[in-house]
Design a protein around this motif. Sequence first.
Motif, PDB file in Angstrom:
ATOM      1  N   TYR A  55       0.830  -1.197   0.000  1.00  0.00           N
ATOM      2  CA  TYR A  55       0.000   0.000   0.000  1.00  0.00           C
ATOM      3  C   TYR A  55       0.875   1.261   0.000  1.00  0.00           C
ATOM      4  CZ  TYR A  55      -4.185  -2.780   1.051  1.00  0.00           C
ATOM      5  OH  TYR A  55      -5.232  -3.662   1.003  1.00  0.00           O
ATOM      6  N   CYS A  56       1.925   1.236   0.791  1.00  0.00           N
ATOM      7  CA  CYS A  56       2.810   2.402   0.840  1.00  0.00           C
ATOM      8  C   CYS A  56       3.506   2.629  -0.489  1.00  0.00           C
ATOM      9  CB  CYS A  56       3.831   2.233   1.964  1.00  0.00           C
ATOM     10  SG  CYS A  56       3.128   2.398   3.619  1.00  0.00           S
ATOM     11  N   ILE A  57       3.908   1.551  -1.144  1.00  0.00           N
ATOM     12  CA  ILE A  57       4.530   1.688  -2.461  1.00  0.00           C
ATOM     13  C   ILE A  57       3.561   2.377  -3.413  1.00  0.00           C
ATOM     14  CG2 ILE A  57       5.348   0.408  -4.464  1.00  0.00           C
ATOM     15  CD1 ILE A  57       6.493  -1.672  -2.547  1.00  0.00           C
ATOM     16  N   LEU A  58       2.299   1.975  -3.338  1.00  0.00           N
ATOM     17  CA  LEU A  58       1.295   2.593  -4.194  1.00  0.00           C
ATOM     18  C   LEU A  58       1.082   4.061  -3.819  1.00  0.00           C
ATOM     19  CD1 LEU A  58      -1.479  -0.116  -4.693  1.00  0.00           C
ATOM     20  CD2 LEU A  58      -0.381   1.254  -6.461  1.00  0.00           C
ATOM     21  N   ASP A  59       0.890   4.321  -2.533  1.00  0.00           N
ATOM     22  CA  ASP A  59       0.514   5.668  -2.100  1.00  0.00           C
ATOM     23  C   ASP A  59       1.662   6.669  -2.217  1.00  0.00           C
ATOM     24  OD1 ASP A  59      -2.022   4.810  -1.493  1.00  0.00           O
ATOM     25  OD2 ASP A  59      -1.534   4.338   0.586  1.00  0.00           O
ATOM     26  N   GLU A  60       2.854   6.214  -1.919  1.00  0.00           N
ATOM     27  CA  GLU A  60       3.959   7.164  -1.828  1.00  0.00           C
ATOM     28  C   GLU A  60       4.803   7.221  -3.094  1.00  0.00           C
ATOM     29  OE1 GLU A  60       6.181   6.536   1.795  1.00  0.00           O
ATOM     30  OE2 GLU A  60       4.397   5.740   2.794  1.00  0.00           O
ATOM     31  N   LEU A  61       4.789   6.177  -3.896  1.00  0.00           N
ATOM     32  CA  LEU A  61       5.631   6.181  -5.088  1.00  0.00           C
ATOM     33  C   LEU A  61       4.820   6.176  -6.380  1.00  0.00           C
ATOM     34  CD1 LEU A  61       8.404   3.640  -3.974  1.00  0.00           C
ATOM     35  CD2 LEU A  61       8.408   6.128  -3.786  1.00  0.00           C
ATOM     36  N   ILE A  62       4.021   5.165  -6.555  1.00  0.00           N
ATOM     37  CA  ILE A  62       3.376   4.973  -7.852  1.00  0.00           C
ATOM     38  C   ILE A  62       2.301   6.022  -8.115  1.00  0.00           C
ATOM     39  CG2 ILE A  62       1.997   3.378  -9.232  1.00  0.00           C
ATOM     40  CD1 ILE A  62       3.489   1.086  -7.913  1.00  0.00           C
ATOM     41  N   ALA A  63       1.401   6.209  -7.159  1.00  0.00           N
ATOM     42  CA  ALA A  63       0.302   7.161  -7.387  1.00  0.00           C
ATOM     43  C   ALA A  63       0.811   8.573  -7.677  1.00  0.00           C
ATOM     44  CB  ALA A  63      -0.653   7.142  -6.198  1.00  0.00           C
TER      45      ALA A  63
ATOM     46  N   LEU B 248       0.878  -0.213 -13.076  1.00  0.00           N
ATOM     47  CA  LEU B 248      -0.548  -0.041 -12.846  1.00  0.00           C
ATOM     48  C   LEU B 248      -1.326  -1.233 -13.385  1.00  0.00           C
ATOM     49  CD1 LEU B 248      -1.776   2.384 -11.506  1.00  0.00           C
ATOM     50  CD2 LEU B 248      -2.322   3.317 -13.739  1.00  0.00           C
ATOM     51  N   ASN B 249      -1.107  -1.504 -14.639  1.00  0.00           N
ATOM     52  CA  ASN B 249      -1.825  -2.592 -15.294  1.00  0.00           C
ATOM     53  C   ASN B 249      -1.544  -3.921 -14.602  1.00  0.00           C
ATOM     54  OD1 ASN B 249      -3.547  -3.617 -17.200  1.00  0.00           O
ATOM     55  ND2 ASN B 249      -2.079  -3.612 -18.875  1.00  0.00           N
ATOM     56  N   ASN B 250      -0.311  -4.161 -14.253  1.00  0.00           N
ATOM     57  CA  ASN B 250       0.041  -5.409 -13.587  1.00  0.00           C
ATOM     58  C   ASN B 250      -0.755  -5.603 -12.305  1.00  0.00           C
ATOM     59  OD1 ASN B 250       1.927  -5.521 -15.603  1.00  0.00           O
ATOM     60  ND2 ASN B 250       3.707  -5.570 -14.266  1.00  0.00           N
ATOM     61  N   LEU B 251      -0.767  -4.576 -11.503  1.00  0.00           N
ATOM     62  CA  LEU B 251      -1.451  -4.702 -10.213  1.00  0.00           C
ATOM     63  C   LEU B 251      -2.960  -4.828 -10.390  1.00  0.00           C
ATOM     64  CD1 LEU B 251       0.653  -2.308  -7.986  1.00  0.00           C
ATOM     65  CD2 LEU B 251       0.532  -4.795  -7.883  1.00  0.00           C
ATOM     66  N   ILE B 252      -3.479  -4.152 -11.390  1.00  0.00           N
ATOM     67  CA  ILE B 252      -4.901  -4.315 -11.676  1.00  0.00           C
ATOM     68  C   ILE B 252      -5.206  -5.777 -11.956  1.00  0.00           C
ATOM     69  CG2 ILE B 252      -6.686  -3.879 -13.397  1.00  0.00           C
ATOM     70  CD1 ILE B 252      -5.481  -1.070 -13.733  1.00  0.00           C
ATOM     71  N   GLN B 253      -4.465  -6.333 -12.876  1.00  0.00           N
ATOM     72  CA  GLN B 253      -4.719  -7.715 -13.264  1.00  0.00           C
ATOM     73  C   GLN B 253      -4.613  -8.654 -12.083  1.00  0.00           C
ATOM     74  OE1 GLN B 253      -5.925  -8.229 -16.202  1.00  0.00           O
ATOM     75  NE2 GLN B 253      -5.559  -6.085 -16.630  1.00  0.00           N
ATOM     76  N   GLU B 254      -3.608  -8.419 -11.286  1.00  0.00           N
ATOM     77  CA  GLU B 254      -3.367  -9.376 -10.208  1.00  0.00           C
ATOM     78  C   GLU B 254      -4.302  -9.177  -9.021  1.00  0.00           C
ATOM     79  OE1 GLU B 254       0.519  -9.179  -8.499  1.00  0.00           O
ATOM     80  OE2 GLU B 254       0.231 -10.975  -7.268  1.00  0.00           O
ATOM     81  N   MET B 255      -4.507  -7.925  -8.631  1.00  0.00           N
ATOM     82  CA  MET B 255      -5.097  -7.696  -7.317  1.00  0.00           C
ATOM     83  C   MET B 255      -6.511  -7.121  -7.299  1.00  0.00           C
ATOM     84  SD  MET B 255      -2.786  -8.974  -5.559  1.00  0.00           S
ATOM     85  CE  MET B 255      -3.489  -8.615  -3.949  1.00  0.00           C
ATOM     86  N   ALA B 256      -6.970  -6.567  -8.400  1.00  0.00           N
ATOM     87  CA  ALA B 256      -8.268  -5.897  -8.359  1.00  0.00           C
ATOM     88  C   ALA B 256      -9.388  -6.775  -7.792  1.00  0.00           C
ATOM     89  CB  ALA B 256      -8.640  -5.376  -9.747  1.00  0.00           C
ATOM     90  N   PRO B 257      -9.485  -8.041  -8.199  1.00  0.00           N
ATOM     91  CA  PRO B 257     -10.600  -8.825  -7.652  1.00  0.00           C
ATOM     92  C   PRO B 257     -10.293  -9.415  -6.284  1.00  0.00           C
ATOM     93  CG  PRO B 257      -9.762  -9.743  -9.731  1.00  0.00           C
ATOM     94  CD  PRO B 257      -8.761  -8.781  -9.223  1.00  0.00           C
TER      95      PRO B 257
ATOM     96  N   GLU C 236      -9.506  -5.254  -1.774  1.00  0.00           N
ATOM     97  CA  GLU C 236     -10.187  -3.969  -1.920  1.00  0.00           C
ATOM     98  C   GLU C 236      -9.227  -2.796  -1.759  1.00  0.00           C
ATOM     99  OE1 GLU C 236     -13.977  -3.969  -0.900  1.00  0.00           O
ATOM    100  OE2 GLU C 236     -14.290  -1.818  -1.203  1.00  0.00           O
ATOM    101  N   GLY C 237      -8.286  -2.928  -0.860  1.00  0.00           N
ATOM    102  CA  GLY C 237      -7.322  -1.849  -0.658  1.00  0.00           C
ATOM    103  C   GLY C 237      -6.561  -1.543  -1.934  1.00  0.00           C
ATOM    104  N   PHE C 238      -6.105  -2.573  -2.597  1.00  0.00           N
ATOM    105  CA  PHE C 238      -5.440  -2.379  -3.876  1.00  0.00           C
ATOM    106  C   PHE C 238      -6.392  -1.743  -4.869  1.00  0.00           C
ATOM    107  CE2 PHE C 238      -2.211  -5.364  -2.440  1.00  0.00           C
ATOM    108  CZ  PHE C 238      -1.088  -4.928  -3.111  1.00  0.00           C
ATOM    109  N   ARG C 239      -7.583  -2.300  -4.940  1.00  0.00           N
ATOM    110  CA  ARG C 239      -8.503  -1.848  -5.974  1.00  0.00           C
ATOM    111  C   ARG C 239      -8.796  -0.356  -5.843  1.00  0.00           C
ATOM    112  NH1 ARG C 239     -12.233  -5.458  -5.328  1.00  0.00           N
ATOM    113  NH2 ARG C 239     -13.769  -4.224  -4.199  1.00  0.00           N
ATOM    114  N   LEU C 240      -9.097   0.088  -4.621  1.00  0.00           N
ATOM    115  CA  LEU C 240      -9.431   1.494  -4.437  1.00  0.00           C
ATOM    116  C   LEU C 240      -8.261   2.389  -4.819  1.00  0.00           C
ATOM    117  CD1 LEU C 240     -11.474   1.282  -1.144  1.00  0.00           C
ATOM    118  CD2 LEU C 240     -12.295   1.640  -3.478  1.00  0.00           C
TER     119      LEU C 240
END
Lengths: 195, 195
Positions: free
Chosen positions: B52-60, B103-112, B115-119
């Motif tokens: 989550y931190c990687i997403l919030d602090e780096l990728i997003a 982005l696409n990778n994580l969508i494919q893997e984690m979206a379903p 929920e934390g990833f998906r949001l």
Amino acid sequence: MRDVRRQILEKNREAMHLHGYQGLRADLVVNELGITKGAYYHYFSGKQELAYCILDELIAPEHLQYWGALNQYFGHPIEGIIERLKALRIELKGDYFRLGSELNNLIQEMAPLDEGFRLRLQRILDGIRMAIRGAVERGQKSRLIKAEAEAGEIANFVMCNLLGAFSLAKAFQDRKYFDRSIEHMTEYLRGFKGQ
Amino acid sequence: MRDVRRQILEKNREAMHLHGYQGLRADLVVNELGITKGAYYHYFSGKQELAYCILDELIAPEHLQYWGALNQYFGHPIEGIIERLKALRIELKGDYFRLGSELNNLIQEMAPLDEGFRLRLQRILDGIRMAIRGAVERGQKSRLIKAEAEAGEIANFVMCNLLGAFSLAKAFQDRKYFDRSIEHMTEYLRGFKGQ
DNA sequence: CTTTAAGCATACCTGCTGGTACGAATTATA
DNA sequence: TATAATTCGTACCAGCAGGTATGCTTAAAG
């Protein structure tokens, strides 16, 4: 009972659709079938081979047959492609959009990690592309599609949009993103019809 | 040394880019940095929070800043979007295309699955879409873009193609599939320029 | 009717993954 | 300077994933 093997294949296919290959717990899945590891390892040497078999025996034939149907379509080739896209929207259930395209999922997960997966996935994509390209080329020969359109480019474009549409729908867990993208692509494709 | 935390974040980001979230071995990655689990679990409660931190602090922030730049672009909005697409082709290295969009990778893997990833992923995608839609709408107000084009649809279409282009390039492990798809989209987008 | 092989169940094992418990430096704070 | 709080290292561990080893049935082959 040859169908134990098939049960194992199909149930693991479903599980892999949801969890991916790395997240797949094959022995747990066979347990849910009331089968034990004995059967599992009797039919498959291990998890990797199981996944390869799922691709070779289930996923690949389905996709190739689905798009191969373009060869038997005798209306306007552009409408043939559009029909296949529309059929997807009808045949695939809501869950499929939430889980994403099996093809796209495995590409994302395994293409850089495992050559066996990659080659199998590429073969399926190539098959789809050839089917679409063939349809466009036939349309050009019979002057139904503008000659300046490059058939390979169109095929590439359709596949690109298809994969992207699945990604979007999966990201938002809502098939309307798929439908919207396909709708947009449909309009675009009709623009290639010869005057 | 606050930068131990940052090292952990960045190194795990790379690893997650290659192996995905489920395939990520966070403690192993930390070891390669010469750091031990003590530090890792000091800064993060576990693997999920780390991701989550990687997403919030780096990728997003990276993605939102990248597409937010459209607001500071003062040429033709369509050319602004095209410039962003072209910049991707320049800034991203070959490896990025082989590994695919984070982005696409994580969508494919984690979206379903989570929920934390998906949001988090949805928020990034929404940000990108808003940036593109805003650019198109500004273009329409100043009559630079045809009024009948629906801004939301165009934004959706661009994102769909972008994700699809990454998927194709990853499937074939060759960035030319990305380039080709973007090129095609570029032509299409120019068609929206008002006469 | 014997022998062989296929189909499957049971029990066990190993390595690793993700995590905890604890403590020692180091730094900040009173 | 005493004390408290960060910052990290070390050691240990429970669970489980993936796979073996083995043997019992049933069916096929001779």
